[in-house]
Write a protein that holds these residues in place. Structure first.
Motif, PDB file in Angstrom:
ATOM      1  N   MET A   1      -7.524 -20.817   9.416  1.00 47.17           N
ATOM      2  CA  MET A   1      -7.854 -22.097   8.785  1.00 47.17           C
ATOM      3  C   MET A   1      -7.576 -23.232   9.763  1.00 47.17           C
ATOM      4  N   THR A   2      -8.573 -24.059  10.007  1.00 51.77           N
ATOM      5  CA  THR A   2      -8.366 -25.245  10.825  1.00 51.77           C
ATOM      6  C   THR A   2      -7.936 -26.389   9.936  1.00 51.77           C
ATOM      7  N   GLU A   3      -7.653 -27.527  10.579  1.00 52.66           N
ATOM      8  CA  GLU A   3      -7.146 -28.674   9.821  1.00 52.66           C
ATOM      9  C   GLU A   3      -8.162 -29.155   8.784  1.00 52.66           C
ATOM     10  N   ASN A   4      -9.487 -28.972   9.073  1.00 57.23           N
ATOM     11  CA  ASN A   4     -10.521 -29.523   8.201  1.00 57.23           C
ATOM     12  C   ASN A   4     -11.286 -28.463   7.418  1.00 57.23           C
ATOM     13  N   SER A   5     -10.946 -27.201   7.592  1.00 59.98           N
ATOM     14  CA  SER A   5     -11.666 -26.143   6.879  1.00 59.98           C
ATOM     15  C   SER A   5     -10.724 -25.444   5.911  1.00 59.98           C
ATOM     16  N   PRO A   6     -11.250 -24.972   4.764  1.00 65.97           N
ATOM     17  CA  PRO A   6     -10.396 -24.289   3.789  1.00 65.97           C
ATOM     18  C   PRO A   6      -9.986 -22.912   4.287  1.00 65.97           C
ATOM     19  N   PHE A   7      -8.883 -22.441   3.733  1.00 72.11           N
ATOM     20  CA  PHE A   7      -8.382 -21.106   4.063  1.00 72.11           C
ATOM     21  C   PHE A   7      -9.364 -20.060   3.553  1.00 72.11           C
ATOM     22  N   ASP A   8      -9.611 -19.030   4.360  1.00 73.94           N
ATOM     23  CA  ASP A   8     -10.519 -17.942   3.966  1.00 73.94           C
ATOM     24  C   ASP A   8      -9.720 -16.934   3.132  1.00 73.94           C
ATOM     25  N   TRP A   9      -9.800 -17.085   1.833  1.00 68.65           N
ATOM     26  CA  TRP A   9      -8.978 -16.278   0.934  1.00 68.65           C
ATOM     27  C   TRP A   9      -9.389 -14.796   0.918  1.00 68.65           C
ATOM     28  N   ARG A  10     -10.639 -14.500   1.001  1.00 68.14           N
ATOM     29  CA  ARG A  10     -11.075 -13.134   0.711  1.00 68.14           C
ATOM     30  C   ARG A  10     -10.460 -12.090   1.664  1.00 68.14           C
ATOM     31  N   PRO A  11     -10.495 -12.269   3.000  1.00 66.19           N
ATOM     32  CA  PRO A  11      -9.869 -11.256   3.867  1.00 66.19           C
ATOM     33  C   PRO A  11      -8.375 -11.078   3.574  1.00 66.19           C
ATOM     34  N   PHE A  12      -7.700 -12.179   3.309  1.00 70.31           N
ATOM     35  CA  PHE A  12      -6.270 -12.107   3.012  1.00 70.31           C
ATOM     36  C   PHE A  12      -6.013 -11.314   1.736  1.00 70.31           C
ATOM     37  N   LEU A  13      -6.774 -11.593   0.684  1.00 71.70           N
ATOM     38  CA  LEU A  13      -6.561 -10.906  -0.589  1.00 71.70           C
ATOM     39  C   LEU A  13      -6.988  -9.446  -0.523  1.00 71.70           C
ATOM     40  N   LEU A  14      -8.055  -9.165   0.229  1.00 73.35           N
ATOM     41  CA  LEU A  14      -8.473  -7.767   0.393  1.00 73.35           C
ATOM     42  C   LEU A  14      -7.416  -6.954   1.143  1.00 73.35           C
ATOM     43  N   GLU A  15      -6.876  -7.542   2.186  1.00 67.61           N
ATOM     44  CA  GLU A  15      -5.840  -6.846   2.952  1.00 67.61           C
ATOM     45  C   GLU A  15      -4.628  -6.577   2.074  1.00 67.61           C
ATOM     46  N   TRP A  16      -4.189  -7.577   1.334  1.00 61.46           N
ATOM     47  CA  TRP A  16      -3.045  -7.426   0.426  1.00 61.46           C
ATOM     48  C   TRP A  16      -3.326  -6.322  -0.597  1.00 61.46           C
ATOM     49  N   SER A  17      -4.504  -6.325  -1.173  1.00 56.63           N
ATOM     50  CA  SER A  17      -4.844  -5.325  -2.190  1.00 56.63           C
ATOM     51  C   SER A  17      -4.808  -3.921  -1.612  1.00 56.63           C
ATOM     52  N   GLY A  18      -5.370  -3.759  -0.411  1.00 52.22           N
ATOM     53  CA  GLY A  18      -5.356  -2.432   0.206  1.00 52.22           C
ATOM     54  C   GLY A  18      -3.951  -1.963   0.520  1.00 52.22           C
ATOM     55  N   GLU A  19      -3.110  -2.874   1.001  1.00 49.46           N
ATOM     56  CA  GLU A  19      -1.711  -2.509   1.278  1.00 49.46           C
ATOM     57  C   GLU A  19      -0.995  -2.080   0.003  1.00 49.46           C
ATOM     58  N   TRP A  20      -1.267  -2.796  -1.073  1.00 48.94           N
ATOM     59  CA  TRP A  20      -0.648  -2.442  -2.356  1.00 48.94           C
ATOM     60  C   TRP A  20      -1.110  -1.066  -2.814  1.00 48.94           C
ATOM     61  N   ALA A  21      -2.399  -0.809  -2.744  1.00 53.18           N
ATOM     62  CA  ALA A  21      -2.932   0.475  -3.198  1.00 53.18           C
ATOM     63  C   ALA A  21      -2.353   1.636  -2.398  1.00 53.18           C
ATOM     64  N   ASP A  22      -2.235   1.451  -1.080  1.00 49.96           N
ATOM     65  CA  ASP A  22      -1.733   2.527  -0.227  1.00 49.96           C
ATOM     66  C   ASP A  22      -0.237   2.754  -0.397  1.00 49.96           C
ATOM     67  N   SER A  23       0.462   1.786  -0.967  1.00 58.62           N
ATOM     68  CA  SER A  23       1.916   1.919  -1.109  1.00 58.62           C
ATOM     69  C   SER A  23       2.325   2.680  -2.364  1.00 58.62           C
ATOM     70  N   LEU A  24       1.363   2.983  -3.257  1.00 61.81           N
ATOM     71  CA  LEU A  24       1.687   3.634  -4.517  1.00 61.81           C
ATOM     72  C   LEU A  24       1.816   5.135  -4.317  1.00 61.81           C
ATOM     73  N   PRO A  25       2.858   5.749  -4.857  1.00 61.27           N
ATOM     74  CA  PRO A  25       3.035   7.201  -4.713  1.00 61.27           C
ATOM     75  C   PRO A  25       1.931   7.954  -5.444  1.00 61.27           C
ATOM     76  N   ASP A  26       1.506   9.060  -4.865  1.00 59.71           N
ATOM     77  CA  ASP A  26       0.526   9.918  -5.530  1.00 59.71           C
ATOM     78  C   ASP A  26       1.136  10.512  -6.789  1.00 59.71           C
ATOM     79  N   GLY A  27       0.345  10.611  -7.828  1.00 60.73           N
ATOM     80  CA  GLY A  27       0.810  11.250  -9.059  1.00 60.73           C
ATOM     81  C   GLY A  27       1.675  10.380  -9.936  1.00 60.73           C
ATOM     82  N   GLU A  28       1.924   9.133  -9.532  1.00 58.44           N
ATOM     83  CA  GLU A  28       2.755   8.251 -10.346  1.00 58.44           C
ATOM     84  C   GLU A  28       1.968   7.795 -11.570  1.00 58.44           C
ATOM     85  N   THR A  29       2.647   7.803 -12.723  1.00 55.70           N
ATOM     86  CA  THR A  29       2.006   7.336 -13.949  1.00 55.70           C
ATOM     87  C   THR A  29       1.934   5.821 -13.928  1.00 55.70           C
TER      88      THR A  29
END
Length: 630
Positions: A1-29
């Motif tokens: 993000m530059t001083e005059n442009s908005p933050f690009d939310w989508r790559p940040f949120l996608l990365e966070w979501s993938g990290e969360w998904a990969d951190s969950l144990p297999d077979g957990e209810t």
């Protein structure tokens, strides 16, 4: 993000979501929504249309801050914001809190009439804040429409009763979400049994930054290294806290410095364990069992070493050692320090620092010396920065300029008020051509007086009073610290003398000057009680050459006093007596070329001994009192 442009939310949120998904144990209810989010690798919701955002703003009567608005265009709400907010509001659920919790009233009870804007804000946020938490672990998330920056961003405040602290402030919604991403990482960084290893692009990038920061710190770039380590520490990356704590400790910081992950490693314990133990010992209210909390994971041998080191630190017997040329410099520095020459001691350490060899790759600097009772007082924040800026451990880089010495030349510093203005009276003896360890034979009773081990003057006085069983109103035996007073001179110094009694005072200068030259100074020109006074006496070969005493507004003199020291040059009206102190001390230093080491006397540890009395015995008809304690 530059001083005059908005933050690009989508790559940040996608990365966070993938990290969360990969951190969950297999077979957990898990619930259906969480399972759907895991499979979709998306913690968010469909984006909000401009119409929905406009409707939200119309309902609330305020335009939303820029970063929250841009976020809603990508995801109309969010799941698992950090570790304690399971659902964050979108356009449908954001609402004014309007003190629904009653927390404004609770916080208001703690305000007093002197409450500042920040304390007032902690109350008002509950009345005016926009609530974003929908489902949470008793955690509130509120945006403050009155705490707005120049970009129109609203500050976000978070608070949880179980944290027992004031609301946390985040500069904007974007800053809040980035902090929650860090919190998510921090909680997942150390997987529990059965959980997958937490590795992703973010952790790999941070771990590479930690390693580069380690090398940068050894090259002397401690500021850049510190920033990178702080960033990685926010994500709870291994090594980051332990490496960063080494920098913080050398800058003089002790709070929350635990060398996490390193102090329990046997390779680093010789350098880091003494510091952890010394900080524990400095707080007498701490139960010794709490020391184990910071030694979690250590084996029994290391825990035993910690408690043995604790006893040595408390007893003042801990002694730092190191290998190689740096270790030799440590011993030279110790010898210089115990006689008060702390500036030369520091230069010895700095000159040898490039040759220092770390005990392992994650040791950034020699540190154990800071817990050494003699060497530790050498450290100041300025000197810590010099050490950290010096290339070492096999790395190269530009060497910093030396820090200024801590000891001014001469004696005039004694006329400067100390912290608390407690040093208003003092006395000292200067002896030419003898070593400090020879002073007890000249100034104490009998031949058996030896120097005590180095300690602070406060500790020395406390120990003397603890062991003393007899107190006399006529006896004035001075507890004096000793050391070197410049080229060819030794000193004995007492910064807390008894009241001056001109009628019974006996200068020790003849005995001190046996076979050489000696000087005695006793100043009370700024004393809290009694009339101002000043005494100077000089002897050669055991015979007093000249002396003068200013007391009761007049001068008594004897012998051929040099013009530079003639009291008529310094004393006039009694009300101006205090102004004579500095020029007198400057004249004494100029006449004899001697100096007293301020840093060692005020902050260091020096050898001490008790002199014979500075007053004569009582004569027939003079009364006195003696108190004996069993």
């Amino acid at each position: 993000m530059t001083e005059n442009s908005p933050f690009d939310w989508r790559p940040f949120l996608l990365e966070w979501s993938g990290e969360w998904a990969d951190s969950l144990p297999d077979g957990e209810t898990r619930g259906a929504e969480n399972e759907a989010a895991r499979q979709a690798r998306w913690l968010g919701f469909p984006p909000a249309s401009e119409e929905r955002i406009t409707a939200l703003e119309k309902r609330l009567g305020r335009r939303m801050p820029p970063s929250y608005r841009e976020f809603l265009k990508v995801s109309d709400g969010w799941r698992h914001a950090g570790g304690f907010v399971s659902l964050l509001a979108g356009t449908a659920d954001a609402r004014w809190h309007d003190d629904e919790s009653g927390l404004a009233v609770m916080f208001e009870e703690y305000l007093d009439e002197d409450a500042g804007p920040e304390e007032r804000r902690e109350v008002d946020i509950w009345r005016r804040g926009l609530q974003l938490d929908v489902e949470s672990d008793i955690t509130y998330v509120l945006m403050d429409p009155e705490d707005v920056d120049e970009d129109g961003e609203w500050a976000v405040y978070t608070w949880a009763s179980w944290r027992a602290e004031s609301p946390g402030r985040h500069a904007s919604f974007l800053a809040f979400m980035q902090d929650m991403h860090r919190e998510f990482h921090s909680l997942r960084a150390r997987p529990r049994d059965g959980e997958p290893e937490f590795v992703n692009d973010t952790t790999r990038k941070l771990d590479a930054a930690v390693e580069e920061a380690r090398l940068e710190a050894l090259r002397g770039g401690w500021e850049r290294a510190g920033k990178a380590l702080d960033e990685a520490k926010g994500y709870n990356r291994p090594r980051a806290a332990g490496l960063g704590d080494q920098i913080r400790r050398l800058l003089g910081q002790t709070s929350m410095v635990y060398f996490d992950g390193l102090v329990t490693d046997p390779r680093y314990a010789p350098e880091l364990l003494p510091l952890l133990v010394a900080e524990h010992a400095a707080h007498s209210y701490r139960d010794d069992s709490t020391l184990k909390f910071h030694l979690r994971g250590a084996d029994e041998d290391l825990v035993s070493l910690a408690y043995a080191t604790l006893e040595r630190v408390r007893g003042g017997t801990y002694r730092y050692t190191a290998a190689g040329p740096f270790g030799e410099a440590v011993e030279r520095a110790r010898e210089l320090t115990r006689w008060g020459d702390t500036d030369r001691a520091w230069r010895n350490l700095m000159d040898a620092l490039p040759s220092w060899e770390p005990l392992g790759p994650d040791l950034l600097a020699p540190l154990g010396w800071v817990a050494d009772p003699l060497l530790g007082p050498l450290l100041t924040p300025e000197r810590g920065r010099e050490l950290l800026s010096t290339p070492r451990g096999g790395q190269t880089g530009g060497a910093p300029g030396p820090t200024a010495g801590l000891d001014p030349d001469g004696l005039a510093w004694l006329a400067e008020p100390d912290s608390g203005n407690n040093r208003t009276s003092y006395r000292f003896v200067l002896v030419e051509g003898v070593e400090p360890e020879e002073l007890p034979a000249r100034l104490a009773d009998g031949d058996g007086t030896v120097l005590n081990e180095p300690m602070t003057l406060w500790d020395a006085r406390s120990r003397l009073l603890h062991n003393r069983r007899e107190f006399s109103s006529y006896d004035d035996r001075a507890l004096m610290a000793v050391g070197r007073a410049g080229a060819g001179w030794s000193f004995a110094f007492d910064g807390d003398p008894a009241p001056f009694d001109r009628r019974r005072f006996v200068s020790p200068v003849p005995a001190a000057g046996a076979g050489t030259r000696a000087v005695v100074v006793w100043s009370g020109l700024r004393a809290w009680h009694g009339e101002p006074f000043f005494h100077l006496s000089v002897a050669r070969d055991g015979v007093e050459q000249y002396a003068f005493t200013y007391a009761d507004g007049e001068v008594r003199r004897g012998g051929d006093i040099p013009r530079a020291l003639d009291p008529s040059r310094f004393f006039g009206a009694p009300e101006d007596a205090a102004e004579a102190e500095r020029p007198l001390l400057e004249a004494v230093a100029g006449e004899f070329g001697a100096r007293l080491p301020r840093h060692a006397i005020v902050n260091g540890r020096l050898h001490t001994f008790t002199t014979r009395s500075w007053t004569r015995p009582p004569r027939d008809g003079e009364t006195y009192a003696v108190i004996r304690m069993n």
